[in-house]
Design a protein around this motif. Structure first.
Motif, PDB file in Angstrom:
ATOM      1  N   ILE A   1     -25.029  19.392   9.964  1.00  0.00           N
ATOM      2  CA  ILE A   1     -25.919  18.578  10.793  1.00  0.00           C
ATOM      3  C   ILE A   1     -25.169  17.853  11.909  1.00  0.00           C
ATOM      4  CG2 ILE A   1     -27.588  18.233   8.941  1.00  0.00           C
ATOM      5  CD1 ILE A   1     -26.466  15.450   8.538  1.00  0.00           C
ATOM      6  N   ASP A   2     -23.839  17.788  11.816  1.00  0.00           N
ATOM      7  CA  ASP A   2     -23.056  17.105  12.844  1.00  0.00           C
ATOM      8  C   ASP A   2     -22.527  18.056  13.920  1.00  0.00           C
ATOM      9  OD1 ASP A   2     -23.440  14.645  11.635  1.00  0.00           O
ATOM     10  OD2 ASP A   2     -21.631  14.801  10.405  1.00  0.00           O
ATOM     11  N   ASN A   3     -23.017  19.291  13.948  1.00  0.00           N
ATOM     12  CA  ASN A   3     -22.634  20.247  14.989  1.00  0.00           C
ATOM     13  C   ASN A   3     -23.374  19.898  16.280  1.00  0.00           C
ATOM     14  OD1 ASN A   3     -20.843  21.929  13.502  1.00  0.00           O
ATOM     15  ND2 ASN A   3     -22.592  22.883  12.500  1.00  0.00           N
ATOM     16  N   ARG A   4     -22.725  19.107  17.127  1.00  0.00           N
ATOM     17  CA  ARG A   4     -23.437  18.573  18.293  1.00  0.00           C
ATOM     18  C   ARG A   4     -23.508  19.549  19.456  1.00  0.00           C
ATOM     19  NH1 ARG A   4     -21.953  13.577  19.123  1.00  0.00           N
ATOM     20  NH2 ARG A   4     -21.026  13.497  17.053  1.00  0.00           N
TER      21      ARG A   4
ATOM     22  N   THR B   1     -20.120   7.894  15.107  1.00  0.00           N
ATOM     23  CA  THR B   1     -21.081   8.777  14.454  1.00  0.00           C
ATOM     24  C   THR B   1     -21.330   8.290  13.035  1.00  0.00           C
ATOM     25  OG1 THR B   1     -20.344  10.655  15.785  1.00  0.00           O
ATOM     26  CG2 THR B   1     -21.578  11.161  13.785  1.00  0.00           C
ATOM     27  N   LEU B   2     -22.567   7.848  12.790  1.00  0.00           N
ATOM     28  CA  LEU B   2     -22.954   7.348  11.466  1.00  0.00           C
ATOM     29  C   LEU B   2     -23.788   8.426  10.787  1.00  0.00           C
ATOM     30  CD1 LEU B   2     -23.925   3.689  12.481  1.00  0.00           C
ATOM     31  CD2 LEU B   2     -21.665   4.632  11.920  1.00  0.00           C
ATOM     32  N   SER B   3     -23.122   9.464  10.340  1.00  0.00           N
ATOM     33  CA  SER B   3     -23.777  10.674   9.865  1.00  0.00           C
ATOM     34  C   SER B   3     -24.541  10.462   8.560  1.00  0.00           C
ATOM     35  CB  SER B   3     -22.738  11.772   9.661  1.00  0.00           C
ATOM     36  OG  SER B   3     -23.309  12.911   9.052  1.00  0.00           O
ATOM     37  N   PRO B   4     -25.696  11.138   8.399  1.00  0.00           N
ATOM     38  CA  PRO B   4     -26.398  11.125   7.108  1.00  0.00           C
ATOM     39  C   PRO B   4     -25.576  11.689   5.963  1.00  0.00           C
ATOM     40  CG  PRO B   4     -27.858  11.886   8.848  1.00  0.00           C
ATOM     41  CD  PRO B   4     -26.484  11.823   9.442  1.00  0.00           C
ATOM     42  N   THR B   5     -24.462  12.366   6.274  1.00  0.00           N
ATOM     43  CA  THR B   5     -23.573  12.836   5.212  1.00  0.00           C
ATOM     44  C   THR B   5     -22.872  11.676   4.519  1.00  0.00           C
ATOM     45  OG1 THR B   5     -21.680  13.032   6.707  1.00  0.00           O
ATOM     46  CG2 THR B   5     -23.108  14.977   6.476  1.00  0.00           C
ATOM     47  N   GLY B   6     -22.892  10.493   5.152  1.00  0.00           N
ATOM     48  CA  GLY B   6     -22.174   9.340   4.635  1.00  0.00           C
ATOM     49  C   GLY B   6     -20.835   9.120   5.301  1.00  0.00           C
ATOM     50  N   HIS B   7     -20.419  10.084   6.136  1.00  0.00           N
ATOM     51  CA  HIS B   7     -19.148   9.958   6.838  1.00  0.00           C
ATOM     52  C   HIS B   7     -19.372   9.237   8.165  1.00  0.00           C
ATOM     53  CE1 HIS B   7     -17.926  13.762   4.462  1.00  0.00           C
ATOM     54  NE2 HIS B   7     -17.476  12.675   3.850  1.00  0.00           N
TER      55      HIS B   7
ATOM     56  N   THR C   1     -25.665  20.121   0.356  1.00  0.00           N
ATOM     57  CA  THR C   1     -24.635  19.116   0.099  1.00  0.00           C
ATOM     58  C   THR C   1     -23.312  19.596   0.677  1.00  0.00           C
ATOM     59  OG1 THR C   1     -24.093  20.107  -2.057  1.00  0.00           O
ATOM     60  CG2 THR C   1     -25.753  18.351  -2.035  1.00  0.00           C
ATOM     61  N   GLY C   2     -22.311  18.735   0.636  1.00  0.00           N
ATOM     62  CA  GLY C   2     -20.954  19.120   1.016  1.00  0.00           C
ATOM     63  C   GLY C   2     -20.850  19.684   2.420  1.00  0.00           C
ATOM     64  N   ASP C   3     -20.106  20.770   2.538  1.00  0.00           N
ATOM     65  CA  ASP C   3     -19.873  21.388   3.838  1.00  0.00           C
ATOM     66  C   ASP C   3     -21.155  21.892   4.479  1.00  0.00           C
ATOM     67  OD1 ASP C   3     -17.187  20.882   3.596  1.00  0.00           O
ATOM     68  OD2 ASP C   3     -16.645  22.911   2.961  1.00  0.00           O
ATOM     69  N   ARG C   4     -22.116  22.304   3.676  1.00  0.00           N
ATOM     70  CA  ARG C   4     -23.375  22.780   4.254  1.00  0.00           C
ATOM     71  C   ARG C   4     -24.140  21.625   4.896  1.00  0.00           C
ATOM     72  NH1 ARG C   4     -25.723  27.475   3.270  1.00  0.00           N
ATOM     73  NH2 ARG C   4     -26.731  26.865   5.238  1.00  0.00           N
TER      74      ARG C   4
ATOM     75  N   ARG D   1     -32.791  35.775   9.206  1.00  0.00           N
ATOM     76  CA  ARG D   1     -31.876  35.142   8.265  1.00  0.00           C
ATOM     77  C   ARG D   1     -32.670  34.621   7.073  1.00  0.00           C
ATOM     78  NH1 ARG D   1     -29.431  36.803  12.911  1.00  0.00           N
ATOM     79  NH2 ARG D   1     -27.604  35.575  13.538  1.00  0.00           N
ATOM     80  N   GLU D   2     -32.072  34.682   5.904  1.00  0.00           N
ATOM     81  CA  GLU D   2     -32.657  34.013   4.754  1.00  0.00           C
ATOM     82  C   GLU D   2     -32.563  32.499   4.975  1.00  0.00           C
ATOM     83  OE1 GLU D   2     -34.278  35.279   2.187  1.00  0.00           O
ATOM     84  OE2 GLU D   2     -34.019  37.273   3.070  1.00  0.00           O
ATOM     85  N   PRO D   3     -33.537  31.731   4.510  1.00  0.00           N
ATOM     86  CA  PRO D   3     -33.491  30.279   4.752  1.00  0.00           C
ATOM     87  C   PRO D   3     -32.169  29.625   4.370  1.00  0.00           C
ATOM     88  CG  PRO D   3     -35.639  30.892   3.914  1.00  0.00           C
ATOM     89  CD  PRO D   3     -34.795  32.145   3.868  1.00  0.00           C
ATOM     90  N   PHE D   4     -31.598  30.004   3.236  1.00  0.00           N
ATOM     91  CA  PHE D   4     -30.360  29.368   2.792  1.00  0.00           C
ATOM     92  C   PHE D   4     -29.203  29.658   3.739  1.00  0.00           C
ATOM     93  CE2 PHE D   4     -26.419  29.101   0.287  1.00  0.00           C
ATOM     94  CZ  PHE D   4     -26.530  27.798  -0.184  1.00  0.00           C
TER      95      PHE D   4
END
Length: 286
Positions: free
Chosen positions: A59-62, A270-276, A52-55, A83-86
């Motif tokens: 996904i918008d890092n193009r 950009t119609l991001s899945p983040t809602g932005h 959620t949030g900043d994490r 790397r650990e998955p998180f």
């Protein structure tokens, strides 16, 4: 028109920029590259962790240099260090593919991203997907580095058999011929159907022309409604399929067609899945 030499060079999206040295250290073989890619990225929906949030906004890092920069600010190690998955960068299939494409191009191997629908994620639905296509010296090979070959699937994800991944142009053509149900192609229950397939034909063209945009970028002719006249989309899909079959005339025609509004100019929505939902300024083409 983009030829083999063009596809062996970085685009504005795949260029690692200041992180070129980190790409230098990567393996030169596709299995090795894929292992590193899966170590760096985690899918925002399929990775088993809810972000959620900043994490989630990762996904918008193009651009690949931005994506690697996020990893380095968090981990700071060579890219092959586990790397650990998180702690991996949150992304989607487009990001797994573009990082693979960037690594292959850096090694001088022609590569590009391919847009379409995968038949192997669900029994009765064909999910939108992006995979790598690279030149092995004899032919173009489609490969899905998001999947681990060691998982023992029924096919080799690094050499996808025909029918496992179908280009947007082929699905559109099959829909127009009445051969497929468009409601079985898309991303979610909300984002699916004929309009979605049509938009992906334009996205497929952009990626073929080395504009590896986000799956939720829209511009030009793209719309959530089907226009009354579908002739232009039919003709574009036919050219894409002919180019895939090796027709240089079709490849040249695609290059000639790739001008606004088919080609994005300086901005996209950009119609991001983040809602932005926002306009995004693009970098100049490489």
């Amino acid at each position: 028109m983009p030829g083999l030499d063009d596809h062996a060079c970085q685009s504005a999206y795949s260029d690692p920029g200041q992180y070129t040295g980190l790409i230098d250290a990567l393996p030169s073989d596709l299995p090795g590259i894929g292992e590193v890619v899966r170590n760096l990225l985690i899918h925002y929906r399929g990775g088993g962790i809810e972000f959620t949030g900043d994490r989630l906004a990762e996904i918008d890092n193009r651009w690949i240099d931005t994506l690697i920069g996020v990893d380095q600010s968090r981990n700071g190690d060579p890219l092959a260090v586990p790397r650990e998955p998180f702690n991996r960068v949150v992304g989607c299939c487009r990001d797994f593919t573009l990082l693979t494409v960037a690594a292959l191009r850096h090694k001088g191997i022609p590569a590009r991203s391919r847009i379409g629908f995968a038949t192997y994620f669900a029994a009765e639905f064909n999910h939108d997907h992006v995979v790598t296509e690279y030149w092995n010296g004899d032919r173009w090979v489609w490969a899905d580095t998001q999947l681990d070959p060691a998982d023992g699937g029924v096919f080799d994800p690094l050499d996808l058999p025909p029918g496992t991944m179908i280009s947007a142009a082929q699905v559109w053509t099959d829909y127009r011929r009445g051969l497929v149900d468009p409601e079985l192609y898309g991303a979610t229950d909300e984002f699916k159907g004929a309009w979605f397939i049509r938009d992906y034909v334009y996205l497929e063209l952009a990626h073929r022309m080395r504009d590896e945009l986000l799956l939720w970028d829209i511009w030009g002719e793209m719309s959530a409604d089907l226009p009354a006249d579908l002739t232009a989309t039919d003709e574009l899909a036919a050219l894409l399929l002919a180019a895939d079959a090796g027709d240089p005339t079709a490849e040249s025609a695609l290059t000639d067609l790739y001008t606004p509004p088919l080609r994005p100019t300086t901005t996209v929505q950009t119609l991001s899945p983040t809602g932005h939902h926002r306009p995004t300024t693009l970098r100049p083409a490489a």
